[in-house]
Design an enzyme around this catalytic site. Structure first.
Site, PDB file in Angstrom:
ATOM      1  N   ASP A 195      -4.064  -8.669  18.699  1.00 45.69           N
ATOM      2  CA  ASP A 195      -2.720  -8.996  18.203  1.00 45.69           C
ATOM      3  C   ASP A 195      -1.809  -9.594  19.265  1.00 45.69           C
ATOM      4  OD1 ASP A 195      -3.400  -8.035  15.747  1.00 45.69           O
ATOM      5  OD2 ASP A 195      -1.972  -6.373  15.717  1.00 45.69           O
ATOM      6  N   GLU A 204       0.824  -1.214   0.000  1.00 53.59           N
ATOM      7  CA  GLU A 204       0.000   0.000   0.000  1.00 53.59           C
ATOM      8  C   GLU A 204       0.858   1.264   0.000  1.00 53.59           C
ATOM      9  OE1 GLU A 204      -3.706  -2.010   2.510  1.00 53.59           O
ATOM     10  OE2 GLU A 204      -2.235  -0.806   3.550  1.00 53.59           O
TER      11      GLU A 204
HETATM   12  C1  LIG Z   1      -0.095  -0.048   9.100  1.00 47.81           C
HETATM   13  C2  LIG Z   1      -1.051  -1.162   9.436  1.00 47.81           C
HETATM   14  C3  LIG Z   1      -1.959  -1.600   8.492  1.00 47.81           C
HETATM   15  C4  LIG Z   1      -2.851  -2.609   8.792  1.00 47.81           C
HETATM   16  N1  LIG Z   1      -3.761  -2.999   7.834  1.00 47.81           N
HETATM   17  C5  LIG Z   1      -4.674  -3.924   8.148  1.00 47.81           C
HETATM   18  C6  LIG Z   1      -5.684  -4.267   7.207  1.00 47.81           C
HETATM   19  O1  LIG Z   1      -5.715  -3.733   6.077  1.00 47.81           O
HETATM   20  N2  LIG Z   1      -6.621  -5.181   7.568  1.00 47.81           N
HETATM   21  C7  LIG Z   1      -6.605  -5.764   8.803  1.00 47.81           C
HETATM   22  O2  LIG Z   1      -7.478  -6.557   9.107  1.00 47.81           O
HETATM   23  N3  LIG Z   1      -5.660  -5.484   9.704  1.00 47.81           N
HETATM   24  C8  LIG Z   1      -4.697  -4.569   9.411  1.00 47.81           C
HETATM   25  N4  LIG Z   1      -3.740  -4.256  10.330  1.00 47.81           N
HETATM   26  C9  LIG Z   1      -3.682  -5.001  11.595  1.00 47.81           C
HETATM   27  C10 LIG Z   1      -4.697  -4.488  12.575  1.00 47.81           C
HETATM   28  O3  LIG Z   1      -4.625  -3.086  12.653  1.00 47.81           O
HETATM   29  C11 LIG Z   1      -4.438  -5.128  13.916  1.00 47.81           C
HETATM   30  O4  LIG Z   1      -4.594  -6.534  13.771  1.00 47.81           O
HETATM   31  C12 LIG Z   1      -5.400  -4.621  14.978  1.00 47.81           C
HETATM   32  O5  LIG Z   1      -5.223  -3.232  15.152  1.00 47.81           O
HETATM   33  C13 LIG Z   1      -5.189  -5.333  16.298  1.00 47.81           C
HETATM   34  O6  LIG Z   1      -6.078  -4.823  17.229  1.00 47.81           O
HETATM   35  P1  LIG Z   1      -5.702  -4.790  18.779  1.00 47.81           P
HETATM   36  O7  LIG Z   1      -6.891  -4.249  19.472  1.00 47.81           O
HETATM   37  O8  LIG Z   1      -5.138  -6.088  19.185  1.00 47.81           O
HETATM   38  O9  LIG Z   1      -4.483  -3.761  18.879  1.00 47.81           O
HETATM   39  P2  LIG Z   1      -4.423  -2.239  18.458  1.00 47.81           P
HETATM   40  O10 LIG Z   1      -5.481  -1.892  17.492  1.00 47.81           O
HETATM   41  O11 LIG Z   1      -3.002  -2.029  18.075  1.00 47.81           O
HETATM   42  O12 LIG Z   1      -4.733  -1.460  19.795  1.00 47.81           O
HETATM   43  C14 LIG Z   1      -3.879  -1.498  20.901  1.00 47.81           C
HETATM   44  C15 LIG Z   1      -4.207  -0.316  21.797  1.00 47.81           C
HETATM   45  O13 LIG Z   1      -3.462  -0.463  22.991  1.00 47.81           O
HETATM   46  C16 LIG Z   1      -2.891   0.778  23.354  1.00 47.81           C
HETATM   47  N5  LIG Z   1      -1.685   0.465  24.125  1.00 47.81           N
HETATM   48  C17 LIG Z   1      -0.560  -0.137  23.699  1.00 47.81           C
HETATM   49  N6  LIG Z   1       0.289  -0.323  24.717  1.00 47.81           N
HETATM   50  C18 LIG Z   1      -0.318   0.182  25.813  1.00 47.81           C
HETATM   51  C19 LIG Z   1       0.062   0.263  27.178  1.00 47.81           C
HETATM   52  N7  LIG Z   1       1.229  -0.212  27.628  1.00 47.81           N
HETATM   53  N8  LIG Z   1      -0.796   0.859  28.035  1.00 47.81           N
HETATM   54  C20 LIG Z   1      -1.987   1.348  27.603  1.00 47.81           C
HETATM   55  N9  LIG Z   1      -2.388   1.272  26.331  1.00 47.81           N
HETATM   56  C21 LIG Z   1      -1.567   0.688  25.447  1.00 47.81           C
HETATM   57  C22 LIG Z   1      -2.621   1.474  22.047  1.00 47.81           C
HETATM   58  O14 LIG Z   1      -2.570   2.873  22.216  1.00 47.81           O
HETATM   59  C23 LIG Z   1      -3.822   1.030  21.203  1.00 47.81           C
HETATM   60  O15 LIG Z   1      -4.899   1.918  21.318  1.00 47.81           O
HETATM   61  C24 LIG Z   1      -2.819  -3.233  10.057  1.00 47.81           C
HETATM   62  C25 LIG Z   1      -1.900  -2.805  11.016  1.00 47.81           C
HETATM   63  C26 LIG Z   1      -1.029  -1.767  10.715  1.00 47.81           C
HETATM   64  C27 LIG Z   1      -0.050  -1.289  11.758  1.00 47.81           C
END
Ligand SMILES: Cc1cc2nc3c(=O)[nH]c(=O)nc-3n(C[C@H](O)[C@H](O)[C@H](O)COP(=O)(O)OP(=O)(O)OC[C@H]3O[C@@H](n4cnc5c(N)ncnc54)[C@H](O)[C@@H]3O)c2cc1C
Length: 443
Positions: free
Chosen positions: A309, A180
């Site tokens: 994740d 992308e």
């Molecule tokens: C550039 C990019 C492109 C992507 N494109 C796609 C796509 O096209 N399709 C798709 O399905 N997936 C995509 N992904 C993957 C997807 O974004 C992740 O799988 C998803 O965000 C995971 O969700 P999560 O809630 O586990 O973590 P996240 O969405 O990463 O959320 C974690 C949260 O925890 C908070 N946090 C972190 N550490 C701490 C801490 N120590 N204390 C307090 N808060 C904390 C952060 O601020 C954040 O708000 C992409 C990821 C990236 C980086």
């Protein structure tokens, strides 16, 4: 009966602490909206970020506020939830507290950990200074500034060799983000800005996409990887596969014997689980993720769940590993939120808590966009490419963006970019003079 001495005193309503307001944490909080519990969502940022569109911020199509929403605002109607802006530093499962980086503590009865992943340079942390990654809004702005500043520096650089180095952009990592990013950079250099510069021809900018493995987009079938490569090459991107980077510095990227002279390297090659997982003292996989049971709780700690994740789990139905993607994170968050809501309700009514179900991942497909009207996708086992895949990609991203305002703004900006090729978010906001000088520094 007395409470155990090392446990916090009993609390009238169960306290559910959720770490992370990403896709997983937010869904967990929302699934608990009717629970008779006190929910505390802790995030180190005040906003939920739609990471799949980060590359559009990095390439000046969208602004950070278009793809983010304040967590407080999202949860404002949920009376049982409060939001804390704080960073979790470690977790003490025995004392049932989360320690915060400012020295505070947050006690819990149930804990849901969804703090996601961070950029990972395969142990070469020194590369981070030369090759910004793309994980949060600050990263995207850093990439955007570096990219835009390069054209400014090149416009002022009389030396042809240096100009060439400044206008060589290397993206490392041939997964969806790298594809992308490289595609969008090529579109900008070739379509959006050529008429704005007088001394340089931006269409001569080299955009090189490096992938260590034999093909791009390895989560897709081979014919779609090949299609993505053809599309990128048609857009002017040089695709180098089987190209494992061995060093990165301010002047070049090295791949074995090959040296690419460049001032611009961007990292899209890998992420690793948040280091917070290490404080749990439980088994982690090679990517640092917590190995959870099929109910997403940590073995031996039925009140501590890991979602998104950060969780390493196999789908209870197919046995396949659940991928680190947004739909999986949302499904895990909803699963745990509902499971806890049911258990809290049963306890409140004095009923026995039934055995827990296993998490089943519903794979809704996979899409990756390459550029204007170009994308590849697999839905229900069927692969497709080109305009239909791109239109679907667009529609899905609009649907999942949080906030009506964001949906409208993003749609408008995409329409504008589609018809005019222009990018609306091309601001360089940090002081530029020193950075332009650095970009122009000796080859
Ligand atoms: C550039 C990019 C492109 C992507 N494109 C796609 C796509 O096209 N399709 C798709 O399905 N997936 C995509 N992904 C993957 C997807 O974004 C992740 O799988 C998803 O965000 C995971 O969700 P999560 O809630 O586990 O973590 P996240 O969405 O990463 O959320 C974690 C949260 O925890 C908070 N946090 C972190 N550490 C701490 C801490 N120590 N204390 C307090 N808060 C904390 C952060 O601020 C954040 O708000 C992409 C990821 C990236 C980086």
């Amino acid at each position: 009966m007395n409470a155990a001495p090392d446990k916090p005193a009993p609390h009238p309503r169960p306290r559910v602490v959720i770490l992370g307001g990403g896709f997983a944490g937010l869904r967990a909080a929302q699934a608990l909206r009717s629970a008779a519990a006190d929910i505390t969502l802790i995030d180190r940022n005040n906003h939920h970020l739609f990471q799949p569109l980060l590359y559009q911020v990095a390439t000046a199509s969208l602004s950070p506020a278009d793809i983010a929403a304040p967590i407080r605002q999202i949860l404002k109607k949920q009376r049982n939830a409060r939001v804390l802006l704080a960073e979790a530093a470690s977790i003490d499962t025995a004392r049932r507290v989360v320690r915060l980086s400012d020295g505070g503590e947050e006690p819990f009865d149930h804990l849901i950990i969804g703090v996601g992943a961070r950029n990972w340079y395969f142990g070469r942390d020194q590369w981070a200074a030369h090759a910004p990654g793309l994980k949060d809004a600050a990263d995207a702005l850093a990439v955007r500034e570096k990219f835009l500043l390069s054209f400014e520096a090149a416009e002022r650089e009389p030396d042809a060799g240096r100009r060439r180095a400044i206008l060589t952009f290397v993206v490392i990592g041939g997964g969806p983000t790298g594809v992308e990013l490289a595609g969008a950079m090529a579109e900008i250099a070739r379509r959006a800005i050529p008429r704005e510069f007088r001394r340089i021809d931006t269409t001569t900018a080299r955009i090189i996409l490096l992938e260590g493995g034999p093909r791009l987009l390895d989560a897709f079938p081979e014919h779609l990887s090949a299609r993505a490569r053809r599309d990128l090459e048609a857009m002017g991107v040089e695709v180098w596969t089987d190209s494992r980077v061995t060093s990165i510095d301010d002047h070049a990227v090295t791949i074995g014997e090959e040296r690419i002279v460049t001032r611009n390297v961007f990292w899209a090659a890998g992420v690793r689980a948040s280091p917070l997982a290490e404080s749990l003292g439980v088994p982690l996989d090679r990517a640092g993720r917590v190995m959870v049971g099929n109910d997403l709780s940590i073995p031996g700690h039925p009140n501590v769940f890991v979602v998104g994740d950060l969780a390493c789990v196999n789908d209870a139905k197919s046995g396949a590993p659940v991928p680190g993607v947004a739909p999986a994170a949302m499904q895990m968050g909803t699963f745990v939120g509902r499971l806890l809501a049911r258990e809290i309700a049963a306890r409140t009514r004095g009923e026995p808590v039934l055995s827990r179900p296993a998490f089943v991942y519903r794979d809704k497909g996979n899409l990756a966009t390459i550029g204007r009207a170009r994308a590849v996708g697999v839905i229900a086992g069927r692969g497709f490419a080109g305009f239909p895949a791109w239109a679907l990609w667009l529609a899905i991203h609009i649907v999942y963006l949080i906030g009506f305002r964001n949906r409208v703004l993003v749609l408008l900006q995409w329409a504008w970019a589609y018809f005019r090729y222009e990018r609306g978010a091309r601001l360089i906001t940090q002081p530029s003079a020193e950075r332009v000088a650095k970009l122009r520094g000796g080859v």
